[in-house]
Design a protein around this motif. Structure first.
Motif, PDB file in Angstrom:
ATOM      1  N   GLY A   1       0.812  -1.220   0.000  1.00  0.00           N
ATOM      2  CA  GLY A   1       0.000   0.000   0.000  1.00  0.00           C
ATOM      3  C   GLY A   1       0.844   1.269   0.000  1.00  0.00           C
ATOM      4  N   TYR A   2       1.759   1.370   0.973  1.00  0.00           N
ATOM      5  CA  TYR A   2       2.552   2.608   1.029  1.00  0.00           C
ATOM      6  C   TYR A   2       3.510   2.701  -0.144  1.00  0.00           C
ATOM      7  CZ  TYR A   2       6.563  -0.065   2.899  1.00  0.00           C
ATOM      8  OH  TYR A   2       7.608  -0.936   3.064  1.00  0.00           O
ATOM      9  N   TRP A   3       4.011   1.572  -0.620  1.00  0.00           N
ATOM     10  CA  TRP A   3       4.947   1.599  -1.747  1.00  0.00           C
ATOM     11  C   TRP A   3       4.249   2.016  -3.043  1.00  0.00           C
ATOM     12  CZ3 TRP A   3       9.192   2.617  -3.675  1.00  0.00           C
ATOM     13  CH2 TRP A   3       9.691   2.085  -4.862  1.00  0.00           C
ATOM     14  N   THR A   4       3.031   1.540  -3.232  1.00  0.00           N
ATOM     15  CA  THR A   4       2.266   1.940  -4.421  1.00  0.00           C
ATOM     16  C   THR A   4       1.999   3.442  -4.400  1.00  0.00           C
ATOM     17  OG1 THR A   4       1.207  -0.238  -4.533  1.00  0.00           O
ATOM     18  CG2 THR A   4       0.122   1.579  -5.704  1.00  0.00           C
ATOM     19  N   GLU A   5       1.612   3.976  -3.226  1.00  0.00           N
ATOM     20  CA  GLU A   5       1.352   5.415  -3.090  1.00  0.00           C
ATOM     21  C   GLU A   5       2.626   6.218  -3.321  1.00  0.00           C
ATOM     22  OE1 GLU A   5      -0.847   8.861  -2.550  1.00  0.00           O
ATOM     23  OE2 GLU A   5      -1.522   6.782  -2.769  1.00  0.00           O
ATOM     24  N   SER A   6       3.731   5.721  -2.805  1.00  0.00           N
ATOM     25  CA  SER A   6       5.010   6.406  -2.982  1.00  0.00           C
ATOM     26  C   SER A   6       5.421   6.411  -4.450  1.00  0.00           C
ATOM     27  CB  SER A   6       6.088   5.728  -2.129  1.00  0.00           C
ATOM     28  OG  SER A   6       7.331   6.383  -2.262  1.00  0.00           O
ATOM     29  N   GLN A   7       5.206   5.304  -5.139  1.00  0.00           N
ATOM     30  CA  GLN A   7       5.545   5.221  -6.564  1.00  0.00           C
ATOM     31  C   GLN A   7       4.697   6.190  -7.387  1.00  0.00           C
ATOM     32  OE1 GLN A   7       5.076   0.857  -7.045  1.00  0.00           O
ATOM     33  NE2 GLN A   7       7.129   0.886  -7.958  1.00  0.00           N
ATOM     34  N   ASN A   8       3.393   6.207  -7.090  1.00  0.00           N
ATOM     35  CA  ASN A   8       2.495   7.094  -7.840  1.00  0.00           C
ATOM     36  C   ASN A   8       2.887   8.563  -7.637  1.00  0.00           C
ATOM     37  OD1 ASN A   8       1.050   4.881  -8.758  1.00  0.00           O
ATOM     38  ND2 ASN A   8      -0.475   5.003  -7.115  1.00  0.00           N
ATOM     39  N   PHE A   9       3.197   8.923  -6.377  1.00  0.00           N
ATOM     40  CA  PHE A   9       3.597  10.304  -6.088  1.00  0.00           C
ATOM     41  C   PHE A   9       4.893  10.662  -6.806  1.00  0.00           C
ATOM     42  CE2 PHE A   9       6.576  12.767  -3.407  1.00  0.00           C
ATOM     43  CZ  PHE A   9       6.014  14.021  -3.565  1.00  0.00           C
ATOM     44  N   ASN A  10       5.877   9.783  -6.705  1.00  0.00           N
ATOM     45  CA  ASN A  10       7.173  10.071  -7.311  1.00  0.00           C
ATOM     46  C   ASN A  10       7.067  10.174  -8.829  1.00  0.00           C
ATOM     47  OD1 ASN A  10       9.952   8.814  -8.504  1.00  0.00           O
ATOM     48  ND2 ASN A  10      10.331  10.038  -6.669  1.00  0.00           N
ATOM     49  N   GLN A  11       6.262   9.324  -9.406  1.00  0.00           N
ATOM     50  CA  GLN A  11       6.110   9.330 -10.863  1.00  0.00           C
ATOM     51  C   GLN A  11       5.487  10.640 -11.343  1.00  0.00           C
ATOM     52  OE1 GLN A  11       3.784   6.040 -12.310  1.00  0.00           O
ATOM     53  NE2 GLN A  11       4.115   6.534 -14.476  1.00  0.00           N
ATOM     54  N   THR A  12       4.500  11.119 -10.604  1.00  0.00           N
ATOM     55  CA  THR A  12       3.828  12.367 -10.996  1.00  0.00           C
ATOM     56  C   THR A  12       4.685  13.591 -10.664  1.00  0.00           C
ATOM     57  OG1 THR A  12       1.680  11.330 -10.599  1.00  0.00           O
ATOM     58  CG2 THR A  12       1.750  13.744 -10.704  1.00  0.00           C
ATOM     59  N   GLN A  13       5.200  13.615  -9.430  1.00  0.00           N
ATOM     60  CA  GLN A  13       5.906  14.808  -8.947  1.00  0.00           C
ATOM     61  C   GLN A  13       7.270  14.987  -9.608  1.00  0.00           C
ATOM     62  OE1 GLN A  13       4.189  16.749  -6.909  1.00  0.00           O
ATOM     63  NE2 GLN A  13       5.754  18.343  -6.954  1.00  0.00           N
ATOM     64  N   SER A  14       7.915  13.884  -9.952  1.00  0.00           N
ATOM     65  CA  SER A  14       9.253  13.994 -10.544  1.00  0.00           C
ATOM     66  C   SER A  14       9.212  14.740 -11.871  1.00  0.00           C
ATOM     67  CB  SER A  14       9.861  12.603 -10.734  1.00  0.00           C
ATOM     68  OG  SER A  14       9.065  11.826 -11.618  1.00  0.00           O
ATOM     69  N   VAL A  15       8.106  14.594 -12.607  1.00  0.00           N
ATOM     70  CA  VAL A  15       7.976  15.323 -13.876  1.00  0.00           C
ATOM     71  C   VAL A  15       7.928  16.828 -13.615  1.00  0.00           C
ATOM     72  CG1 VAL A  15       6.515  15.688 -15.894  1.00  0.00           C
ATOM     73  CG2 VAL A  15       6.802  13.378 -14.966  1.00  0.00           C
ATOM     74  N   LEU A  16       7.116  17.216 -12.615  1.00  0.00           N
ATOM     75  CA  LEU A  16       6.996  18.642 -12.276  1.00  0.00           C
ATOM     76  C   LEU A  16       8.321  19.202 -11.767  1.00  0.00           C
ATOM     77  CD1 LEU A  16       3.542  18.564 -10.423  1.00  0.00           C
ATOM     78  CD2 LEU A  16       3.994  19.200 -12.803  1.00  0.00           C
ATOM     79  N   GLU A  17       8.958  18.430 -10.893  1.00  0.00           N
ATOM     80  CA  GLU A  17      10.201  18.917 -10.300  1.00  0.00           C
ATOM     81  C   GLU A  17      11.326  18.966 -11.324  1.00  0.00           C
ATOM     82  OE1 GLU A  17      10.266  20.193  -7.243  1.00  0.00           O
ATOM     83  OE2 GLU A  17       8.118  19.742  -7.243  1.00  0.00           O
ATOM     84  N   SER A  18      11.371  18.011 -12.212  1.00  0.00           N
ATOM     85  CA  SER A  18      12.400  18.018 -13.255  1.00  0.00           C
ATOM     86  C   SER A  18      12.249  19.236 -14.149  1.00  0.00           C
ATOM     87  CB  SER A  18      12.322  16.736 -14.092  1.00  0.00           C
ATOM     88  OG  SER A  18      12.597  15.601 -13.299  1.00  0.00           O
ATOM     89  N   THR A  19      10.999  19.527 -14.513  1.00  0.00           N
ATOM     90  CA  THR A  19      10.742  20.705 -15.344  1.00  0.00           C
ATOM     91  C   THR A  19      11.143  21.976 -14.617  1.00  0.00           C
ATOM     92  OG1 THR A  19       8.882  19.565 -16.392  1.00  0.00           O
ATOM     93  CG2 THR A  19       8.972  21.965 -16.608  1.00  0.00           C
ATOM     94  N   ARG A  20      10.755  22.050 -13.353  1.00  0.00           N
ATOM     95  CA  ARG A  20      11.082  23.244 -12.558  1.00  0.00           C
ATOM     96  C   ARG A  20      12.589  23.428 -12.427  1.00  0.00           C
ATOM     97  NH1 ARG A  20      12.489  24.080  -7.407  1.00  0.00           N
ATOM     98  NH2 ARG A  20      12.247  21.885  -6.891  1.00  0.00           N
ATOM     99  N   MET A  21      13.290  22.350 -12.095  1.00  0.00           N
ATOM    100  CA  MET A  21      14.731  22.456 -11.897  1.00  0.00           C
ATOM    101  C   MET A  21      15.475  22.706 -13.197  1.00  0.00           C
ATOM    102  SD  MET A  21      15.544  19.750  -8.804  1.00  0.00           S
ATOM    103  CE  MET A  21      14.735  18.360  -9.549  1.00  0.00           C
ATOM    104  N   GLU A  22      14.960  22.176 -14.282  1.00  0.00           N
ATOM    105  CA  GLU A  22      15.575  22.453 -15.581  1.00  0.00           C
ATOM    106  C   GLU A  22      15.456  23.936 -15.927  1.00  0.00           C
ATOM    107  OE1 GLU A  22      13.828  19.920 -18.461  1.00  0.00           O
ATOM    108  OE2 GLU A  22      14.774  18.078 -17.700  1.00  0.00           O
ATOM    109  N   GLN A  23      14.280  24.499 -15.660  1.00  0.00           N
ATOM    110  CA  GLN A  23      14.095  25.927 -15.909  1.00  0.00           C
ATOM    111  C   GLN A  23      15.014  26.758 -15.019  1.00  0.00           C
ATOM    112  OE1 GLN A  23       9.890  26.459 -15.249  1.00  0.00           O
ATOM    113  NE2 GLN A  23       9.341  25.827 -17.341  1.00  0.00           N
ATOM    114  N   ASN A  24      15.089  26.363 -13.758  1.00  0.00           N
ATOM    115  CA  ASN A  24      15.987  27.078 -12.840  1.00  0.00           C
ATOM    116  C   ASN A  24      17.438  26.944 -13.276  1.00  0.00           C
ATOM    117  OD1 ASN A  24      13.817  27.846 -11.287  1.00  0.00           O
ATOM    118  ND2 ASN A  24      14.074  26.211  -9.779  1.00  0.00           N
ATOM    119  N   GLY A  25      17.799  25.751 -13.719  1.00  0.00           N
ATOM    120  CA  GLY A  25      19.166  25.543 -14.183  1.00  0.00           C
ATOM    121  C   GLY A  25      19.489  26.394 -15.395  1.00  0.00           C
TER     122      GLY A  25
END
Length: 760
Positions: free
Chosen positions: A412-436
């Motif tokens: 249960g917690y691993w599935t939730e963690s995977q779903n969060f990371n999969q969604t959030q990593s896209v947003l964070e990668s975009t944000r950090m790329e722009q900042n970079g």
């Protein structure tokens, strides 16, 4: 006798005597009183004349600097005063003529008292103002500031300064927001890593516990131990029976052939007991193995619960790190949104002339949903892991049902963690790329600016062209105490102390060319400072113009007039000939104890001012591709990088004594300024510098050799004199205490004291 008394002969004479004597006495007193008052007026006039005569002996070297101070010693002052005072009294004129009053000086009664000197800043400033009002060079200053306003520089200067401030403020908020988001994401990735490791680990652990549980069944440690005791007891009994049979066999063997039949029976019994021993030994071994499995299971179960609790604490700590970082990031994001609303709602934000303001439309503002989903996902992962912990804590025996329950909680917690990371990593990668990308672009612009700053530092020069370093050091040691115990107190410290001021070296003005970003931001602040200073005309302008008129500066000898000939100074004391050559105004502005420090400060501030103007020009026509990146500071740095190149070219002309056009883009009609004009601007901006007066006084003493502490500007003259009383001194003495006479009767003369004050 009786007839004599009653006789009327001589009555008229007595009557006349009674009438005439009082009249005579009154006339005598009146005449002497009038003479005293006349003598008093004469003495007052003589004291004033003597005091003015003393003050006429002013110092000609100070006069060349536009200042007036007494140029003779105290002894000489009193001698002049005494001589002039005596010669202006009637009693000193040839005795062959009749004098209605014979006023004479009283020896040792003359005194000249100095009251104020040029060391006082109030007196010093007053004389400067008088000198500049007469010569009126301040008109040029007023003309320059008036031109600044008429050429339309106020609005662009205000825009540049405001854009710089708002960019810096927004950049600070953006940096704080992004830093907190980076911290939150770093912890989030650590949370994802820990949940992944935990899931794999506990998946294996649950399988191991399930396997042990299936082997153990429902037996307990106590039950197995009791059974082991029973088996061991049985085994011991059987082994005892075997030993007894062995003894019987031995006895039969000794008895001879007759016991063979009995021997066979015993051997059969012993064989049966041996088989029983084997069975009991195997059972004992199985029970002992089972006991080890039970002990291993119990230990593994306890360790698992402790490990899950420790992991839950770690995950909880990560949540406690992520959530505050997200809250702070959201606060900064809200502040950014509020500030942008204030900027974009201004009428001037839509002006075409202020094109750089378009970047504020592209500044990224994160929606509230981002933070809500982020915090919810982190809380969900933490809650699911806590649920897994509760399942592990509640299970004592991993039956098929409990094993399935634990595996579901672990997934249960691993599935939730995977779903969060999969969604959030896209947003964070975009944000950090722009900042970079923005950071890389900023660094590129900073490097461009730094290259120009390094070139500017190499081009400062100035001091090696005007004097040797050793001679400058000696002069600055006299101007300002170098700090060594052997050197006397500097002129500057002396005049600061005389005016009850702190004696710190240098000033609050600090400009350098070290780091690109601070130089760019500080340069833009100068525009606002100039706008504010140019609004008000005060006495400081007269003092500043005095400094630029009486003292030299770097390009004084390089300046040309309209026909291309070297400019000629109209001052009595030509600043070109001063001992501290071509650096005095720079010293007045910055107050450092060396030529390089003052010259480089002037160069740095002048470069910053030119950089600010050129940056504003670039901001009025910014690069469109930079506006879309949403970083106001990047736009400012790019404009500064472009402006730095032109500003450096401007400085090359200015230090050669040439004039440089203020701006071709927003100053119309064109206005050109020289190095001296910029010094005038800086003195206007820094007009509240309280150390300027002491530095001027120190330079004047250095140049003229005159101690302004001794340069008297206000004296008080006191002298005593007396006049002879013609008639009845005793009667005048009676009036002495009444205060009517204004003098003191001594013998047949009346003494009085006269005072006069004169100032330049």
């Amino acid at each position: 006798m009786k007839r004599f008394v009653r006789s009327e002969r001589g009555a008229v004479s007595v009557y006349l005597i009674l009438i005439i004597v009082p009249v005579f006495l009154f006339q005598a007193v009146l005449i002497d009183f009038a003479r005293i008052k006349l003598a008093e007026k004469e003495a007052e006039s003589a004291v004033k004349a003597a005091t003015r005569s003393v003050m006429s002996s002013f110092d000609t070297k100070l006069q060349a600097m536009g200042l007036y101070g007494l140029g003779i010693s105290q002894e000489k002052s009193e001698e002049v005063f005494r001589t002039v005072f005596a010669k202006n009294l009637s009693g000193q004129v040839s005795s062959g003529a009749f004098h209605y009053v014979d006023t004479r000086p009283i020896v040792q009664g003359e005194r000249v008292t100095p009251v104020y000197t040029l060391a006082s800043h109030d007196i010093f400033e007053r004389q400067l103002l008088e000198d500049m009002k007469i010569k009126a060079p301040i008109e040029f200053t007023l003309e320059i500031t008036d031109k600044f306003r008429k050429t339309g520089t106020k609005a662009p200067f205000q825009f540049g300064s405001q854009f710089s401030k708002e960019s810096a403020e927004l950049e600070k908020l953006i940096d704080q927001r992004e830093k907190k988001l980076d911290e939150a994401w770093q912890s989030s990735e650590e949370l994802y890593r820990k949940t992944g490791i935990s899931h794999t680990y506990y998946q294996s652990r649950i399988a191991e516990l399930d396997s042990l549980a299936s082997q153990i069944g429902i037996q307990t440690v106590d039950e197995v131990r009791n059974e082991i005791v029973q088996v061991e007891s049985q085994l011991q009994d059987v082994q005892t029976s075997i030993r007894d049979l062995d003894m019987s066999i031995s006895a039969i063997s000794q008895a001879g052939p007759g016991g063979i039949a009995g021997m066979q029976a015993i051997l059969q019994s012993r064989q049966a007991l041996g088989t029983q021993v084997q069975l009991l030994s195997q059972k004992l071994k199985d029970l002992q193995n089972l006991l080890q499995l039970i002990i291993k299971y119990v230990a593994l179960l306890a360790v698992t619960k402790l490990e899950v609790q420790a992991n839950a604490n770690e995950i909880g700590l990560l949540q406690q790190t992520i959530e505050p970082a997200l809250r702070t990031a959201k606060q900064r994001n809200d502040e950014i949104r509020t500030k942008l609303m204030g900027i974009t709602s201004r009428p001037d934000s839509e002006s075409a002339a202020n094109g750089a303001n378009d970047v504020f439309q592209s500044v990224p503002v994160i929606g509230d949903e981002y933070f809500y989903k982020y915090q919810t996902a982190i809380a969900s992962v933490t809650a699911l892991f806590t649920a897994f912990q509760e399942v592990v804590d509640s299970v004592q025996l991993y039956t098929a049902e409990n094993t399935n329950k634990a595996n579901q909680a672990n997934d249960g917690y691993w599935t939730e963690s995977q779903n969060f990371n999969q969604t959030q990593s896209v947003l964070e990668s975009t944000r950090m790329e722009q900042n970079g990308a923005i950071s890389a672009n900023k660094q590129q612009q900073k490097n461009k600016i730094q290259t120009i700053l390094d070139q500017a530092k190499q081009s400062i020069g100035g001091c090696s062209l005007v004097s040797t370093q050793s001679s400058d050091d000696e002069l600055y040691d006299r101007l300002q105490d170098s700090g060594s115990q052997s050197s006397p107190k500097g002129f500057y410290q002396k005049y600061r102390e005389a005016n009850a001021q702190e004696t710190g070296i240098g000033s609050e003005i600090a400009y350098d060319l070290e780091k690109s970003e601070p130089v760019s931001l500080k340069a833009m602040d100068m525009l606002e400072a100039f706008n504010n200073a140019a609004e008000v005309m005060r006495n400081e302008l007269y003092v500043n113009e005095y400094a630029l008129t009486k003292f030299n500066y770097r390009t004084l000898a390089l300046e040309m007039d309209q026909i291309g000939a070297p400019k000629i100074s109209n001052e009595r004391g030509d600043p070109r000939s001063h001992v501290l050559a071509n650096q005095e105004v720079e010293y007045l502005l910055y107050g450092f104890s060396s030529c390089p420090a003052n010259i480089s400060s002037a160069y740095a501030e002048m470069f910053s001012f030119r950089l600010a103007i050129r940056t504003v020009e670039a901001l009025l026509d910014p690069k469109k591709e930079l506006l879309n990146l949403g970083s106001p500071l990047l736009v400012l740095l790019a404009a500064a990088a472009e402006g730095a190149v032109v500003a450096f070219q401007d400085m090359t002309k200015l230090v050669k004594g040439e004039a440089v056009e203020l701006s071709a883009k927003f100053a119309s009609p064109a206005l050109s300024l020289t190095y001296k004009d910029y010094l005038r601007v800086f003195m206007l901006i820094h007009s509240n510098n309280t150390k300027l007066m002491a530095r001027m006084q120190a330079l004047i003493e250095l140049e003229t050799g005159k101690d302004l502490m001794q340069a008297t500007t206000y004296i008080q003259g006191n002298a005593a004199s007396d006049v002879k009383l013609w008639f009845i001194p005793q009667i005048m003495k009676l009036l002495d205490g009444s205060g009517v006479l204004g003098c003191k009767v001594t013998g047949n003369r009346c003494q009085f004291t006269s005072t006069a004050s004169v100032a330049y």
